[in-house]
Design an enzyme around this catalytic site. Structure first.
Site, PDB file in Angstrom:
ATOM      1  N   TRP A 140      45.013  48.308  15.139  1.00 25.82           N
ATOM      2  CA  TRP A 140      44.194  47.750  16.220  1.00 25.82           C
ATOM      3  C   TRP A 140      44.944  46.632  16.898  1.00 25.82           C
ATOM      4  O   TRP A 140      45.932  46.108  16.373  1.00 25.82           O
ATOM      5  CB  TRP A 140      42.801  47.340  15.733  1.00 25.82           C
ATOM      6  CG  TRP A 140      42.732  46.352  14.575  1.00 25.82           C
ATOM      7  CD1 TRP A 140      43.747  45.969  13.752  1.00 25.82           C
ATOM      8  CD2 TRP A 140      41.567  45.661  14.137  1.00 25.82           C
ATOM      9  NE1 TRP A 140      43.297  45.066  12.813  1.00 25.82           N
ATOM     10  CE2 TRP A 140      41.952  44.858  13.028  1.00 25.82           C
ATOM     11  CE3 TRP A 140      40.254  45.631  14.559  1.00 25.82           C
ATOM     12  CZ2 TRP A 140      41.058  44.043  12.336  1.00 25.82           C
ATOM     13  CZ3 TRP A 140      39.366  44.812  13.863  1.00 25.82           C
ATOM     14  CH2 TRP A 140      39.759  44.034  12.781  1.00 25.82           C
TER      15      TRP A 140
ATOM     16  N   HIS B 298      39.032  41.084  36.649  1.00 19.97           N
ATOM     17  CA  HIS B 298      39.336  41.835  37.868  1.00 19.97           C
ATOM     18  C   HIS B 298      40.774  42.348  37.829  1.00 19.97           C
ATOM     19  O   HIS B 298      41.575  42.117  38.727  1.00 19.97           O
ATOM     20  CB  HIS B 298      39.065  40.960  39.095  1.00 19.97           C
ATOM     21  CG  HIS B 298      37.649  40.490  39.155  1.00 19.97           C
ATOM     22  ND1 HIS B 298      36.641  41.197  39.789  1.00 19.97           N
ATOM     23  CD2 HIS B 298      37.046  39.413  38.592  1.00 19.97           C
ATOM     24  CE1 HIS B 298      35.495  40.556  39.636  1.00 19.97           C
ATOM     25  NE2 HIS B 298      35.720  39.473  38.906  1.00 19.97           N
TER      26      HIS B 298
ATOM     27  N   ASP C 239      33.513  44.973  40.698  1.00 21.19           N
ATOM     28  CA  ASP C 239      33.112  43.643  41.158  1.00 21.19           C
ATOM     29  C   ASP C 239      31.588  43.547  41.123  1.00 21.19           C
ATOM     30  O   ASP C 239      30.890  44.301  41.814  1.00 21.19           O
ATOM     31  CB  ASP C 239      33.568  43.390  42.593  1.00 21.19           C
ATOM     32  CG  ASP C 239      35.072  43.191  42.714  1.00 21.19           C
ATOM     33  OD1 ASP C 239      35.745  43.044  41.685  1.00 21.19           O
ATOM     34  OD2 ASP C 239      35.569  43.199  43.863  1.00 21.19           O
TER      35      ASP C 239
ATOM     36  N   HIS D 249      30.575  37.711  41.469  1.00 24.41           N
ATOM     37  CA  HIS D 249      31.999  37.490  41.721  1.00 24.41           C
ATOM     38  C   HIS D 249      32.225  36.628  42.966  1.00 24.41           C
ATOM     39  O   HIS D 249      33.236  35.943  43.065  1.00 24.41           O
ATOM     40  CB  HIS D 249      32.681  38.856  41.895  1.00 24.41           C
ATOM     41  CG  HIS D 249      34.126  38.812  42.263  1.00 24.41           C
ATOM     42  ND1 HIS D 249      35.025  37.981  41.654  1.00 24.41           N
ATOM     43  CD2 HIS D 249      34.834  39.520  43.188  1.00 24.41           C
ATOM     44  CE1 HIS D 249      36.235  38.174  42.173  1.00 24.41           C
ATOM     45  NE2 HIS D 249      36.144  39.076  43.107  1.00 24.41           N
TER      46      HIS D 249
ATOM     47  N   HIS E 123      33.827  41.620  50.115  1.00 26.20           N
ATOM     48  CA  HIS E 123      33.292  40.719  49.096  1.00 26.20           C
ATOM     49  C   HIS E 123      32.070  39.956  49.621  1.00 26.20           C
ATOM     50  O   HIS E 123      31.021  39.892  48.971  1.00 26.20           O
ATOM     51  CB  HIS E 123      34.365  39.718  48.661  1.00 26.20           C
ATOM     52  CG  HIS E 123      35.464  40.304  47.841  1.00 26.20           C
ATOM     53  ND1 HIS E 123      36.538  40.975  48.393  1.00 26.20           N
ATOM     54  CD2 HIS E 123      35.659  40.318  46.493  1.00 26.20           C
ATOM     55  CE1 HIS E 123      37.345  41.372  47.421  1.00 26.20           C
ATOM     56  NE2 HIS E 123      36.839  40.991  46.263  1.00 26.20           N
TER      57      HIS E 123
END
Length: 263
Positions: A65, A73, A79, A83, A212
């Site tokens: 592992w 991001h 998003d 954000h 955005h």
């Protein structure tokens, strides 16, 4: 047809190959291209790191592992509304509070690959979306809209993917009126094959960074660094994009998948 019958039919088609699962996700690792911001704006996302904990050795004889260092991001990512400052007040705007039904929805794929091959600064406008609808059918409420540019072919080189010079980055994206129009149509989100949901020059738009700004103002979502959009039809595919359930997360890398009929 009942819901149970529909799910049964989907199961049969997945097993038989009648429905193909298309991977829309770029590899996530130390060489993944990451967004570069002007130093006066913000810190950059740190490079992705993958550290081995054990691999069938003295630190763990039966197991292997790793632990990761990765920004929310990074790579193919989601998003969430929180954000952006315009989406900061939505209680369901974090990756752990978004209703899970919103992670599965039909997707409209607008092919702009020819235009972007000729002009890396190409902008998809509202008129361009309307022309696409006239040829392919209307965008319906609750559906994704994604911009195919074949920008993923640049993924192996960060310089080519970011495509920046002394004037800033040059990459395609939506105009402000494009985002406003798909929001009016009721789209659940917008996606691109570039490093972010906005065009490279979007800092100079009005409003700045409209994907955005406007998406998250309306409690809608963004997807960036998608790949293989050339394998999807214009309409008819189902998009599955589930971010990690990060507590108060502003976004997350995703394994983006599409279900596509082979008929």
């Amino acid at each position: 047809m009942t819901a149970a019958n529909a799910l049964g039919q989907l199961t049969e088609l997945l097993v038989s190959g009648g429905v193909e699962v298309v991977d829309l996700t770029a590899p996530l690792g130390p060489n993944t291209p990451l967004l570069k911001l002007p130093p006066e704006l913000a810190k950059d996302t740190p490079k992705i790191e993958i550290h081995r904990i054990s691999e069938y050795d003295q630190d763990g004889p039966f197991w292997a592992w790793n632990w990761l260092k990765v920004g929310e991001h990074s790579g193919t990512h989601f998003d969430a509304p929180h954000h952006w400052i315009t989406g900061k007040d939505f209680s369901d705007g974090f990756t752990d509070t978004i209703p899970v039904k919103n992670f599965v929805a039909p997707v409209n794929v607008i092919d702009c690959s020819q235009q972007t091959a000729e002009n890396p600064d190409f902008l998809l406008t509202a008129e361009g979306v309307k022309a696409w609808e006239a040829a392919n059918g209307e965008i319906k409420p609750g559906e994704w809209v994604v911009m195919r540019t074949d920008w993923d072919k640049r993924n192996e080189s960060e310089d080519a993917f970011l495509n920046a010079d002394e004037n800033g980055p040059h990459s395609p994206g939506p105009s402000p009126d494009c985002i406003q129009y798909i929001l009016e149509k009721g789209a659940i989100g917008w996606g691109t094959q570039c490093i972010g949901t906005d065009a490279g020059a979007a800092g100079g738009f009005e409003p700045p960074f409209p994907a955005h700004n406007l998406l998250h103002k309306n409690n809608r979502y963004g997807l960036a660094s998608l790949v293989n959009l050339d394998k999807l039809p214009a309409k008819g595919a189902i998009l599955i994009v589930a971010p990690l359930k990060i507590v108060q997360g502003t976004g997350s890398p995703v394994r983006a998948l599409a279900l596509v009929s082979k008929a």
